[in-house]
Design a protein around this motif. Structure first.
Motif, mmCIF file in Angstrom:
data_model
loop_
_atom_site.group_PDB
_atom_site.id
_atom_site.type_symbol
_atom_site.label_atom_id
_atom_site.label_comp_id
_atom_site.label_asym_id
_atom_site.label_seq_id
_atom_site.Cartn_x
_atom_site.Cartn_y
_atom_site.Cartn_z
ATOM 1 N N PRO A 31 0.113 -9.473 17.713
ATOM 2 C CA PRO A 31 -0.967 -8.485 17.686
ATOM 3 C C PRO A 31 -0.451 -7.073 17.470
ATOM 4 O O PRO A 31 -1.055 -6.278 16.734
ATOM 5 C CB PRO A 31 -1.617 -8.645 19.069
ATOM 6 C CG PRO A 31 -1.375 -10.078 19.418
ATOM 7 C CD PRO A 31 0.003 -10.375 18.881
ATOM 8 N N ALA A 32 0.701 -6.757 18.069
ATOM 9 C CA ALA A 32 1.281 -5.429 17.873
ATOM 10 C C ALA A 32 1.762 -5.250 16.439
ATOM 11 O O ALA A 32 1.576 -4.187 15.828
ATOM 12 C CB ALA A 32 2.441 -5.214 18.850
ATOM 13 N N ALA A 33 2.380 -6.293 15.868
ATOM 14 C CA ALA A 33 2.879 -6.198 14.492
ATOM 15 C C ALA A 33 1.743 -5.966 13.505
ATOM 16 O O ALA A 33 1.845 -5.138 12.588
ATOM 17 C CB ALA A 33 3.650 -7.466 14.123
ATOM 18 N N LEU A 34 0.634 -6.690 13.687
ATOM 19 C CA LEU A 34 -0.486 -6.549 12.764
ATOM 20 C C LEU A 34 -1.320 -5.312 13.057
ATOM 21 O O LEU A 34 -2.150 -4.919 12.239
ATOM 22 C CB LEU A 34 -1.356 -7.806 12.820
ATOM 23 C CG LEU A 34 -0.652 -9.072 12.325
ATOM 24 C CD1 LEU A 34 -1.560 -10.286 12.487
ATOM 25 C CD2 LEU A 34 -0.207 -8.942 10.877
ATOM 26 N N GLY A 35 -1.082 -4.691 14.203
ATOM 27 C CA GLY A 35 -1.747 -3.432 14.509
ATOM 28 C C GLY A 35 -0.947 -2.219 14.108
ATOM 29 O O GLY A 35 -1.466 -1.091 14.126
ATOM 30 N N ASP A 36 0.314 -2.424 13.733
ATOM 31 C CA ASP A 36 1.166 -1.318 13.295
ATOM 32 C C ASP A 36 0.977 -1.130 11.795
ATOM 33 O O ASP A 36 1.205 -2.066 11.020
ATOM 34 C CB ASP A 36 2.634 -1.636 13.606
ATOM 35 C CG ASP A 36 3.572 -0.567 13.077
ATOM 36 O OD1 ASP A 36 3.588 0.537 13.649
ATOM 37 O OD2 ASP A 36 4.264 -0.830 12.069
ATOM 38 N N PRO A 37 0.567 0.062 11.334
ATOM 39 C CA PRO A 37 0.230 0.216 9.908
ATOM 40 C C PRO A 37 1.397 -0.061 8.970
ATOM 41 O O PRO A 37 1.202 -0.621 7.883
ATOM 42 C CB PRO A 37 -0.251 1.667 9.811
ATOM 43 C CG PRO A 37 0.237 2.344 11.054
ATOM 44 C CD PRO A 37 0.315 1.298 12.101
#
Length: 314
Positions: A202-208
């Protein structure tokens, strides 16, 4: 294709299965561990889910729960005691199709409006975990998605549509139900990602920056990507991309690309009749020889032997 779609499509095999079950009184059933993912949606009433080796979870009306690793578990009336749980019947013997019927072991039939009646939508997805995407591996054993006002409207809509299709024998249900089950899986994973604040993916896909790089690699894995060209795509310097990508994804960009190319190739070998040369081109290898060499190094077997083992039984 986006990352979540690819993560699901590489492990999904066959058609999902589902049952709509209505019960009342004291009851308990056991679902054995499964080489796939299971789910339950409470359409009415309340019950309890007890995963193997885990804590009980109370489920209320509108709650959804996903067991993405096929964990064995019990589903029971909220009042069921330890003795009732120990006597839980296997789900295959216990289940009943249709919204207004009860298990054959129960002699009395209570009206559908009686307090304590529970209506469940239960189902399974067949998964091939041999090369599961790390996003799928990161999912917890039990993903509980409570029904809260205003939360996950797409998931709520899919549940309502699916319950309606299973509640009656409408024309076209043979196509609608499997499609809605696939939507349900996507929405449950999306909902988990929206609520999870500790997971790496979730963090990876939330990081632009990282998300842009991942989308580029998944959109065209056959492209001649380099660290420089991928950093340019993400609009940052090469060191910035390398640092952020590795921290969130767990491996450098080019290592992830190499792994994803071969994982995609394995899915194509399993699911399509395409030639080795065609698959090699689709995943970015110039020759079948180069592809076979890389595949053998990663999987410990040739593409042809892998295809033979992965083929579904006749």
């Amino acid at each position: 294709m986006d990352v979540v779609s690819d993560a699901i499509s590489t492990v999904r095999t066959g058609r999902p299965a589902s049952n709509r079950v209505r019960v009342a009184g004291s009851w308990a059933t056991r679902l054995a561990p499964y080489e796939g993912a299971g789910f339950h949606v409470v359409l009415e009433g309340a019950c309890r889910l007890v995963p193997d080796g885990g804590e009980p979870v109370r489920l209320g009306t509108g709650d959804a729960v996903l067991l993405p690793h096929g964990t064995g578990h019990l589903i029971a009336d909220v009042r069921a005691d330890a003795a009732s749980l120990a006597r839980a019947a296997p789900f295959e013997e216990w289940r009943t199709d249709g919204p207004a019927r009860r298990p054959a072991s129960d002699a009395a039939h209570r009206p559908s409006s009686e307090a304590g009646a529970v209506e469940l939508l239960c189902g399974k997805y067949r998964l091939d975990r041999s090369r599961a995407h790390p996003l799928m591996r990161e999912l917890p054993n039990v993903v509980h998605l409570p029904n809260r006002v205003g939360s996950h409207p797409e998931l709520r809509s899919a549940i309502d549509l699916l319950g309606g299709e299973l509640g009656g024998r409408r024309p076209g249900a043979g196509i609608a139900v499997p499609s809605l089950l696939d939507l349900l899986l996507v929405y449950m994973i999306r909902s988990w990602m929206a609520e999870d604040d500790t997971g790496g993916w979730p963090a990876a896909l939330g990081d632009p920056v990282t998300a842009t790089a991942l989308r580029a690699l998944h959109a065209d894995p056959a492209a001649p990507w380099t660290n420089e060209s991928l950093a340019a795509e993400a609009g940052v310097s090469r060191p910035t991309l390398a640092r952020r990508f590795a921290a969130l994804v767990g491996r450098p960009p080019m290592a992830y690309l190499a792994w994803w190319r071969l994982t995609s190739a394995a899915a194509l070998l399993r699911d399509t009749p395409d030639s080795l040369a065609a698959i090699a081109r689709r995943v970015g290898y110039g020759t079948p020889y180069a592809f076979s060499h890389a595949f053998n190094r990663e999987f410990g077997t040739t593409p042809g032997r892998y295809r033979e083992r992965a083929a579904p039984p006749a």
